[in-house]
Design a protein around this motif. Structure first.
Motif, PDB file in Angstrom:
ATOM      1  N   ALA A  86      44.788  29.770  32.355  1.00 60.07           N
ATOM      2  CA  ALA A  86      44.458  30.911  33.213  1.00 60.07           C
ATOM      3  C   ALA A  86      44.668  30.471  34.660  1.00 60.07           C
ATOM      4  CB  ALA A  86      43.015  31.325  32.990  1.00 60.07           C
ATOM      5  N   ILE A  87      45.457  31.249  35.415  1.00 59.67           N
ATOM      6  CA  ILE A  87      45.725  30.855  36.799  1.00 59.67           C
ATOM      7  C   ILE A  87      45.039  31.750  37.811  1.00 59.67           C
ATOM      8  CG2 ILE A  87      47.838  29.591  36.356  1.00 59.67           C
ATOM      9  CD1 ILE A  87      49.374  32.115  37.185  1.00 59.67           C
ATOM     10  N   ALA A  88      45.040  33.056  37.617  1.00 58.08           N
ATOM     11  CA  ALA A  88      44.368  33.949  38.576  1.00 58.08           C
ATOM     12  C   ALA A  88      44.226  35.327  37.962  1.00 58.08           C
ATOM     13  CB  ALA A  88      45.168  34.046  39.863  1.00 58.08           C
ATOM     14  N   GLU A  89      43.070  35.919  38.129  1.00 54.61           N
ATOM     15  CA  GLU A  89      42.777  37.291  37.755  1.00 54.61           C
ATOM     16  C   GLU A  89      43.594  37.841  36.583  1.00 54.61           C
ATOM     17  OE1 GLU A  89      42.602  39.932  41.105  1.00 54.61           O
ATOM     18  OE2 GLU A  89      41.720  38.375  42.351  1.00 54.61           O
ATOM     19  N   GLY A  90      43.378  37.274  35.430  1.00 61.69           N
ATOM     20  CA  GLY A  90      44.027  37.770  34.232  1.00 61.69           C
ATOM     21  C   GLY A  90      45.446  37.272  34.018  1.00 61.69           C
TER      22      GLY A  90
END
Length: 145
Positions: A5-9
């Motif tokens: 997971a890297i950012a907001e979904g």
């Protein structure tokens, strides 16, 4: 194969576990980075995934882990104990010298106690880091076998 997971979904991947370990070493991800294994059921923190993987490769008995932990804690705590004892001795020397009106010697006792305490605290931290490195090297050696 794993996704991160890297950012907001948003996610990136798939990556092999070896690639993720390299990212972790390079500080591109951290222990709390959420990871999803293909075919898995839920997202997990990278440190938990890594722990599960290494348990499969290097099974250890609970008894040996507890013994190693106890020995490491005991040896590392000796530095802290010695530092505290020496600091207390410095304080006692300080008060004895003050009572005898030996101001210069009193200051010397106080400073020697303080710097000895700092030295032993520092040595305790160095010992802890060396113990961690030894454990890491043992794990790496076991993984390569």
């Amino acid at each position: 194969m794993y996704y991160i997971a890297i950012a907001e979904g948003q996610t990136e991947g798939p990556f092999s576990l070896e690639v993720l370990e390299n990212y972790f070493t390079q500080k591109k991800i951290n222990a709390k980075t959420m990871v999803f294994q293909e075919g898995g059921q839920e997202w997990e923190e990278f440190e938990k995934v890594l722990a599960k993987y290494h348990k499969k490769i290097v099974p250890k008995s609970k008894v040996s882990e507890e013994q190693n932990t106890d020995v490491n804690l005991t040896l590392g705590n000796w530095f802290f104990l010695i530092g505290r004892v020496v600091a207390v001795c410095g304080l006692i020397g300080f008060f004895v010298c003050i009572a005898q009106k030996l101001i210069g010697l009193a200051v010397a006792c106080l400073l020697s106690g303080f710097f000895s305490l700092m030295f032993f605290l520092w040595m305790g931290k160095i010992y802890d880091r060396i113990a961690e490195c030894v454990l890491l090297l043992k794990n790496m050696q076991n993984n390569n076998q």
